[in-house]
Enzyme design. Structure first.
Site, PDB file in Angstrom:
ATOM      1  N   GLY A  19       0.834  -1.195   0.000  1.00 26.89           N
ATOM      2  CA  GLY A  19       0.000   0.000   0.000  1.00 26.89           C
ATOM      3  C   GLY A  19       0.866   1.241   0.000  1.00 26.89           C
ATOM      4  N   GLN A  20       0.401   2.270  -0.685  1.00 32.51           N
ATOM      5  CA  GLN A  20       1.214   3.477  -0.787  1.00 32.51           C
ATOM      6  C   GLN A  20       1.513   4.076   0.580  1.00 32.51           C
ATOM      7  OE1 GLN A  20      -1.867   4.305  -3.541  1.00 32.51           O
ATOM      8  NE2 GLN A  20      -0.478   5.277  -4.988  1.00 32.51           N
ATOM      9  N   GLU A  47      -0.882  11.205  -4.652  1.00 35.25           N
ATOM     10  CA  GLU A  47      -0.128  10.200  -5.400  1.00 35.25           C
ATOM     11  C   GLU A  47      -1.124   9.409  -6.246  1.00 35.25           C
ATOM     12  OE1 GLU A  47       3.113   8.145  -6.916  1.00 35.25           O
ATOM     13  OE2 GLU A  47       2.776  10.142  -6.111  1.00 35.25           O
ATOM     14  N   ASN A  92       2.745   8.795 -13.550  1.00 38.96           N
ATOM     15  CA  ASN A  92       3.600   8.342 -14.643  1.00 38.96           C
ATOM     16  C   ASN A  92       2.861   8.507 -15.966  1.00 38.96           C
ATOM     17  OD1 ASN A  92       1.815   6.161 -14.947  1.00 38.96           O
ATOM     18  ND2 ASN A  92       3.128   4.743 -13.835  1.00 38.96           N
ATOM     19  N   GLU A 144      -0.698   6.921 -16.208  1.00 35.69           N
ATOM     20  CA  GLU A 144      -1.649   7.667 -15.387  1.00 35.69           C
ATOM     21  C   GLU A 144      -1.948   9.042 -15.980  1.00 35.69           C
ATOM     22  OE1 GLU A 144       0.351   5.197 -11.750  1.00 35.69           O
ATOM     23  OE2 GLU A 144       0.823   7.332 -11.980  1.00 35.69           O
ATOM     24  N   GLY A 146       7.805   3.622  -7.201  1.00 39.47           N
ATOM     25  CA  GLY A 146       7.062   4.846  -7.499  1.00 39.47           C
ATOM     26  C   GLY A 146       6.725   5.630  -6.244  1.00 39.47           C
ATOM     27  N   ASP A 147       6.340   4.920  -5.172  1.00 43.49           N
ATOM     28  CA  ASP A 147       6.026   5.580  -3.905  1.00 43.49           C
ATOM     29  C   ASP A 147       7.280   6.186  -3.281  1.00 43.49           C
ATOM     30  OD1 ASP A 147       3.401   4.650  -4.218  1.00 43.49           O
ATOM     31  OD2 ASP A 147       3.917   2.742  -3.275  1.00 43.49           O
TER      32      ASP A 147
END
Length: 454
Positions: free
Chosen positions: A111-112, A265, A291, A294, A438-439
């Protein structure tokens, strides 16, 4: 100064000052990642047993969610074929059982919010307040030591305690992460780069479950925050998004009143209605990170289909198309900062100016490379381990284009009243894992920027 010189300078600036950042509020999604490193022969045998033709039709276009094993296997092939990450909700109980029987290689924090909490609090020492939807012992045990807090009601008062002190016994949520390396081959598919497909098999984050502490005491919780990061909206659907969005909107109003900069995010969001709702909500955010997949999905709901196609047409991603899309998004929403990350380079478009914007994304790129190289970064001092990773030479053409189009110098340019910052990233040839990179990028860049703002 060379890019290596700029990297080294940025790292020292952030390391020196990141400890001065106040509490960061993180909401709303945390889970447990069951990481499975795909094996070509095993995956191919599963595809053949399921039915090649039935599986292949889902490798061309992702379903909205997963209701069958062919959809699961086809969605994995979609990611392999493109070397791009995707995440879909697994609606079917038989498919969830299939994934459990398939098994995994390791369990990690997922999870982010969970990943960012462990990075910011456990690695950088930045105090964080995390919303954790389910606090089982297994989930709590995956949090690192450090200034990581969750709100807990004690005799009618909100206390901030480490997750391991919460003592919850709720159901644990599993996200099944199917990782593949660059060059991974199955049937006629070959992965152009390492990445993963995520099958989300939990019923907390997919409905954006928000704990009572956050519902009833958010004003008090927010009074402790200097920055905030919101994530986890990606699994919502047209049928269930309305209620959680009311709560998010109310939370954002509290944070806006307190002048707390909030970063969204973004993550791949299959439901078009939810994407439109996120777009409508963006004016309440200071910053957004995304990105090319997205960003293209947002351009689609803005009616910019040709631009969306351009964003997905080239490798490396066309920086002029990215910049054009970021301008359109900034002008529509008024968001002050857009951070774009793709394989090979990052861009940041900001209303404000200064080297600290570029230096923060340099620090983020170094942190991401360290995570890819080491798998897990024990402390901020180990981030420097990535300095020997070479700067990506394949995006020299991207930098040349930006210099030609916008007069960029040392990664910065003035464009249409905004500052555009660019950096080439450091690419780890054989990363230990891609989960959470990414996070790592987005939270490091956002918090790092506020650490070194003049």
């Amino acid at each position: 100064m060379s890019w290596d010189g700029l990297y080294a300078s940025a790292f020292e600036k952030v390391r020196e000052r990141i400890g001065k950042v106040g509490k960061v509020l993180l909401a709303y999604n945390t889970n447990i990642d069951a990481v499975h490193y795909l094996k070509s022969g095993d995956l191919e045998e599963r595809i053949r047993r399921t039915g090649i033709d039935e599986v292949l039709k889902y490798s061309e276009e992702l379903p909205e969610n997963i209701k069958s094993v062919p959809q699961l296997l086809g969605s994995i092939l979609w990611s392999v074929k493109r070397g791009k990450a995707a995440e879909l909700f697994v609606e079917s109980c038989p498919v969830r059982f299939y994934m459990k029987r398939w098994g995994w290689n390791e369990l990690r924090m997922g999870g982010q919010v969970g990943i960012m909490a462990n990075l910011l609090g456990g690695v950088y020492g930045v105090p964080v307040i995390a919303h954790v939807p389910q606090l089982s012992r297994l989930q709590a045990g995956l949090f690192k030591n450090g200034p990581i807090y969750v709100p807990k009601l004690v005799d009618g008062e909100v206390k901030l305690v480490h997750p391991r002190e919460f003592g919850g016994e709720e159901e644990s949520c599993l996200h099944h992460i199917y990782e593949f390396p660059r060059g991974f081959r199955v049937l006629d598919f070959e992965a152009p780069r390492e990445n993963r497909f995520i099958g989300a098999a939990d019923d907390y984050n997919t409905t954006l479950f928000i704990r009572d502490e956050f519902r009833e005491y958010f004003d008090e919780i927010a009074s402790n925050a200097e920055l905030a990061v919101v994530s986890g909206l990606q699994a919502l659907t047209a049928e269930n998004y309305a209620e959680p969005f009311e709560m998010i909107r109310a939370n954002l109003e509290v944070l806006n009143e307190r002048n707390v900069p909030v970063h969204l995010e973004f993550a791949f969001t299959p439901d078009e209605t939810v994407r439109k709702a996120i777009l409508d909500l963006l004016p309440k955010f200071w910053s957004v990170g995304l990105n090319e997949v997205e960003l293209a999905s947002i351009m689609e709901v803005m009616g910019e289909r040709k631009l969306a196609e351009k964003l997905l047409a080239d490798d490396p991603v066309d920086p002029v198309a990215v910049t054009e899309a970021m301008f359109k998004l900034a002008e529509k929403t008024g968001v002050k900062r857009i951070h774009f990350h793709t394989y090979g380079y990052y861009l940041a478009l900001t209303e404000y100016r200064g080297e600290f914007v570029r230096d923060a994304i340099l620090f983020a790129a170094l942190a991401a490379a360290a995570k890819a190289k080491l798998g897990d970064v024990p402390s901020i001092n180990e981030v420097v381990e990535a300095m020997d990773v070479p700067v990506n030479k394949k995006v020299e053409s991207v930098e040349e284009t930006l210099v030609r189009e916008y007069g960029m110098n040392e990664g910065m340019a003035e464009v249409n009243g905004y500052q555009l910052a660019f950096i080439p990233t450091k690419i780890v040839e054989k990363p230990k894992s891609t989960v959470g990179i990414g996070d790592t990028i987005s939270s490091s860049a956002f918090v790092g920027e506020f650490a070194i703002r003049p």
